[in-house]
Enzyme design. Sequence first.
Site, PDB file in Angstrom:
ATOM      1  N   GLY A  16       0.824  -1.217   0.000  1.00 27.29           N
ATOM      2  CA  GLY A  16       0.000   0.000   0.000  1.00 27.29           C
ATOM      3  C   GLY A  16       0.849   1.254   0.000  1.00 27.29           C
ATOM      4  O   GLY A  16       0.525   2.242   0.658  1.00 27.29           O
ATOM      5  N   SER A  66       1.098  -3.683   5.246  1.00 21.72           N
ATOM      6  CA  SER A  66       1.495  -3.871   6.628  1.00 21.72           C
ATOM      7  C   SER A  66       2.062  -2.577   7.189  1.00 21.72           C
ATOM      8  O   SER A  66       3.103  -2.099   6.725  1.00 21.72           O
ATOM      9  CB  SER A  66       2.553  -4.982   6.697  1.00 21.72           C
ATOM     10  OG  SER A  66       3.260  -4.880   7.893  1.00 21.72           O
ATOM     11  N   VAL A  99       9.163   8.298   0.325  1.00 19.84           N
ATOM     12  CA  VAL A  99       9.690   9.410  -0.464  1.00 19.84           C
ATOM     13  C   VAL A  99       9.015   9.344  -1.835  1.00 19.84           C
ATOM     14  O   VAL A  99       8.192   8.475  -2.083  1.00 19.84           O
ATOM     15  CB  VAL A  99      11.229   9.330  -0.611  1.00 19.84           C
ATOM     16  CG1 VAL A  99      11.948   9.903   0.582  1.00 19.84           C
ATOM     17  CG2 VAL A  99      11.675   7.912  -0.885  1.00 19.84           C
ATOM     18  N   ALA A 127       8.329  14.291  -6.410  1.00 22.66           N
ATOM     19  CA  ALA A 127       8.340  15.095  -7.643  1.00 22.66           C
ATOM     20  C   ALA A 127       7.893  14.205  -8.795  1.00 22.66           C
ATOM     21  O   ALA A 127       8.228  13.022  -8.845  1.00 22.66           O
ATOM     22  CB  ALA A 127       9.734  15.639  -7.905  1.00 22.66           C
ATOM     23  N   LYS A 186       4.964  22.118 -10.719  1.00 14.42           N
ATOM     24  CA  LYS A 186       6.353  21.904 -11.140  1.00 14.42           C
ATOM     25  C   LYS A 186       6.458  22.132 -12.649  1.00 14.42           C
ATOM     26  O   LYS A 186       5.795  21.450 -13.426  1.00 14.42           O
ATOM     27  CB  LYS A 186       6.769  20.471 -10.773  1.00 14.42           C
ATOM     28  CG  LYS A 186       8.142  20.101 -11.304  1.00 14.42           C
ATOM     29  CD  LYS A 186       8.540  18.665 -10.983  1.00 14.42           C
ATOM     30  CE  LYS A 186       9.801  18.278 -11.725  1.00 14.42           C
ATOM     31  NZ  LYS A 186      10.113  16.852 -11.627  1.00 14.42           N
ATOM     32  N   THR A 209      11.298   9.942 -12.364  1.00  7.78           N
ATOM     33  CA  THR A 209      10.714   9.015 -13.327  1.00  7.78           C
ATOM     34  C   THR A 209      10.007   7.808 -12.712  1.00  7.78           C
ATOM     35  O   THR A 209       9.298   7.092 -13.427  1.00  7.78           O
ATOM     36  CB  THR A 209      11.813   8.516 -14.291  1.00  7.78           C
ATOM     37  OG1 THR A 209      12.979   8.201 -13.536  1.00  7.78           O
ATOM     38  CG2 THR A 209      12.144   9.568 -15.320  1.00  7.78           C
ATOM     39  N   GLY A 267       8.731   8.727 -24.194  1.00  8.80           N
ATOM     40  CA  GLY A 267       9.689   9.108 -23.149  1.00  8.80           C
ATOM     41  C   GLY A 267      10.138  10.551 -23.311  1.00  8.80           C
ATOM     42  O   GLY A 267       9.371  11.388 -23.792  1.00  8.80           O
TER      43      GLY A 267
HETATM   44  P1  FAD Z   1       6.853   1.087  -0.925  1.00  9.39           P
HETATM   45  O1  FAD Z   1       6.513   2.503  -0.655  1.00  9.39           O
HETATM   46  O2  FAD Z   1       8.065   0.539  -0.254  1.00  9.39           O
HETATM   47  O3  FAD Z   1       5.593   0.215  -0.524  1.00  9.39           O
HETATM   48  C1  FAD Z   1       5.691  -1.158  -0.309  1.00  9.39           C
HETATM   49  C2  FAD Z   1       4.429  -1.672   0.346  1.00  9.39           C
HETATM   50  O4  FAD Z   1       4.499  -3.085   0.444  1.00  9.39           O
HETATM   51  C3  FAD Z   1       4.184  -1.142   1.737  1.00  9.39           C
HETATM   52  O5  FAD Z   1       2.818  -0.834   1.914  1.00  9.39           O
HETATM   53  C4  FAD Z   1       4.544  -2.322   2.623  1.00  9.39           C
HETATM   54  O6  FAD Z   1       3.850  -2.316   3.853  1.00  9.39           O
HETATM   55  C5  FAD Z   1       4.103  -3.488   1.738  1.00  9.39           C
HETATM   56  N1  FAD Z   1       4.737  -4.748   2.090  1.00  9.39           N
HETATM   57  C6  FAD Z   1       5.998  -5.155   1.819  1.00  9.39           C
HETATM   58  N2  FAD Z   1       6.211  -6.378   2.330  1.00  9.39           N
HETATM   59  C7  FAD Z   1       5.059  -6.765   2.905  1.00  9.39           C
HETATM   60  C8  FAD Z   1       4.652  -7.937   3.620  1.00  9.39           C
HETATM   61  N3  FAD Z   1       5.463  -8.949   3.859  1.00  9.39           N
HETATM   62  N4  FAD Z   1       3.385  -7.980   4.079  1.00  9.39           N
HETATM   63  C9  FAD Z   1       2.514  -6.958   3.867  1.00  9.39           C
HETATM   64  N5  FAD Z   1       2.850  -5.840   3.205  1.00  9.39           N
HETATM   65  C10 FAD Z   1       4.112  -5.744   2.744  1.00  9.39           C
HETATM   66  N6  FAD Z   1       9.806   8.701  -7.469  1.00  9.39           N
HETATM   67  C11 FAD Z   1       9.355   9.764  -8.165  1.00  9.39           C
HETATM   68  O7  FAD Z   1       8.606   9.600  -9.118  1.00  9.39           O
HETATM   69  N7  FAD Z   1       9.736  11.024  -7.811  1.00  9.39           N
HETATM   70  C12 FAD Z   1      10.620  11.270  -6.816  1.00  9.39           C
HETATM   71  O8  FAD Z   1      10.918  12.416  -6.513  1.00  9.39           O
HETATM   72  C13 FAD Z   1      11.169  10.165  -6.126  1.00  9.39           C
HETATM   73  N8  FAD Z   1      12.093  10.312  -5.146  1.00  9.39           N
HETATM   74  C14 FAD Z   1      12.652   9.200  -4.565  1.00  9.39           C
HETATM   75  C15 FAD Z   1      13.716   9.349  -3.667  1.00  9.39           C
HETATM   76  C16 FAD Z   1      14.327   8.215  -3.117  1.00  9.39           C
HETATM   77  C17 FAD Z   1      15.493   8.379  -2.212  1.00  9.39           C
HETATM   78  C18 FAD Z   1      13.818   6.928  -3.405  1.00  9.39           C
HETATM   79  C19 FAD Z   1      14.422   5.710  -2.782  1.00  9.39           C
HETATM   80  C20 FAD Z   1      12.755   6.786  -4.266  1.00  9.39           C
HETATM   81  C21 FAD Z   1      12.186   7.915  -4.877  1.00  9.39           C
HETATM   82  N9  FAD Z   1      11.158   7.780  -5.799  1.00  9.39           N
HETATM   83  C22 FAD Z   1      10.700   8.872  -6.482  1.00  9.39           C
HETATM   84  C23 FAD Z   1      10.548   6.480  -6.029  1.00  9.39           C
HETATM   85  C24 FAD Z   1       9.223   6.412  -5.269  1.00  9.39           C
HETATM   86  O9  FAD Z   1       9.433   6.665  -3.915  1.00  9.39           O
HETATM   87  C25 FAD Z   1       8.605   5.025  -5.438  1.00  9.39           C
HETATM   88  O10 FAD Z   1       8.534   4.713  -6.791  1.00  9.39           O
HETATM   89  C26 FAD Z   1       7.206   5.002  -4.892  1.00  9.39           C
HETATM   90  O11 FAD Z   1       7.173   5.479  -3.588  1.00  9.39           O
HETATM   91  C27 FAD Z   1       6.627   3.613  -4.973  1.00  9.39           C
HETATM   92  O12 FAD Z   1       7.056   2.813  -3.935  1.00  9.39           O
HETATM   93  P2  FAD Z   1       6.349   1.394  -3.763  1.00  9.39           P
HETATM   94  O13 FAD Z   1       4.925   1.627  -3.529  1.00  9.39           O
HETATM   95  O14 FAD Z   1       6.756   0.563  -4.918  1.00  9.39           O
HETATM   96  O15 FAD Z   1       7.069   0.790  -2.488  1.00  9.39           O
END
Ligand code: FAD
Length: 501
Positions: free
Chosen positions: A14, A40, A48, A51, A79, A346, A437
């Site tokens: 989530g 979870s 994070v 942007a 932006k 991106t 792109g």
């Molecule tokens: P997460 O936010 O890590 O979510 C993972 C989910 O999976 C969580 O809800 C967690 O609870 C759940 N989960 C995992 N394991 C389990 C389990 N065993 N049981 C139950 N639930 C579980 N992107 C941009 O487009 N612009 C930006 O400016 C940008 N800045 C960034 C800066 C940094 C330093 C980083 C590292 C990333 C950045 N990104 C940026 C990327 C962006 O943060 C991610 O693409 C975005 O937040 C998506 O994350 P996610 O949902 O894939 O993962």
Amino acid sequence: MSDKAIRKIVIVGGGTAGWMTAAPLALKLAKTCEVVLVESAEIGTVGVGEATLPTIRYFNLALGVDEADFVRKTQATFKLGIEFKDWGHVGNRFFHGFGDFGPPIEHRPAHMYWLRMSRTFKDMPSYEQWSMAAMMARSNRFMPQHDELPSITDAYNYAYHFDAGLYAAYLRDYAIARGVKRIEGMIAGVEQHPESGFITALKLRDGRRVEGDLFVDCSGFRGLLIEGVYQAGYDDWSAMLPCNSAQAVPCAKAAQLTPYTTSTARSAGWTWRIPLQHRTGNGHVYCDAFTTDEEAGRVLQDGLDGAALGEPRQLRFTTGRHRKSWIKNCVAIGLSSGFLEPLESTSINIIETAVGWLVQHFPNRDCRPELADEFNRLVAARYQFVRDFIILHYKVTERSDSEFWRYCANMPIPDTLKHQIELFRETGHVTIYDPQGFSASSYFSILMGLGVVPKQDDPLIDAMQFEQLLAHFASRREIITQAVKAMPEHAQYLARHCGAP
Ligand code: FAD
């Protein structure tokens, strides 16, 4: 409805990716299919990602989201692009704006004419003055395109900076209102069909089972299903993009609300500054082989333009992508699919695109491998060309003042990027491998901004009447200047139309 149709989709995670997947699936499918999301709180999200690129507007629009409501509730700002500082060399400053430098003339992009004329007329103003987005950003002004603006000024676009947690919450409310069921729980295991290997259910730590037909892995860097179950394999690109660490910290909001992200090159990476309505997001992306976490933290703290709001958060990553994003009945979206550092914002764009491709290639319960192959081909190409664009920022810099920058200047790069750089350096042309792109204007902004000036001019432009061209460019510039002057300041526009309470 066919008896082969998917009856239940289970989204794992989530974070931004999970809720960005749940919202459109709810809109499209909630009437015919159950959508469940498991997350979870104990694990949390990466927290994070603030942007974005202009495509986020079309993503929101497709959901029917009201822009002012969304901006208010996510503490967003507008932006117009990214200001790069100290990238080409220390003291260098340029803007990568959303938009172009004017319409093409005789099938050549406007920037090629600017290049030619700037050789003859030494007092030609900078090409940035033909970019609406750059001119608005430089004067801190903002308003969306509207009918009364002269048509010449159409050539800009905008995205948002927002609070990532609030955006996920916004989409969560949207998805739940359309029937998505949220399950709080820790996934501890997976059941698979003994013959097909398809995932049949998630096993939660407290003993509950969550069955499904299609599983979308949005579990973040851990890639719970795509790697944990299917061992997709990982292409590690860190030799070409060596940054592997980040620290992020918000600070008190600055006096001026800039309508752009700032990226400042540092001796072992770069720092970002993202203004939101209620605070400013800051981070330092660096390679730990060239600096220490302590030093990186100091660089981050010294660059803040307001009091830090909390302790910096440490993150680690390996740049690259899982070799496949769709295997059997599992589709990985978000960080579980791959990660490229946020230099050009991106990641969220790749999430939007991947969700769109999933909807476009939505399978039956048999999840035909041909659909998976096509999805994987599209995702691989998108990652590859975004990767090349990001490497470009490091590779052609003239900086050699630290070990990190010397490494970047000498590191091997993909042939596709080598071709791009040589083509521009020799002729001023840009090739577009991925039409959805980054555009030719984006490549031009980065290459010229970093100091790569083409050696030759286009022979067709050489043969043209310069007087007419000069008049055309002068009038365009004047129209842009007047249009920008008439716009409100970014902060004023926000306060008037979508200020957070
Ligand atoms: P997460 O936010 O890590 O979510 C993972 C989910 O999976 C969580 O809800 C967690 O609870 C759940 N989960 C995992 N394991 C389990 C389990 N065993 N049981 C139950 N639930 C579980 N992107 C941009 O487009 N612009 C930006 O400016 C940008 N800045 C960034 C800066 C940094 C330093 C980083 C590292 C990333 C950045 N990104 C940026 C990327 C962006 O943060 C991610 O693409 C975005 O937040 C998506 O994350 P996610 O949902 O894939 O993962």
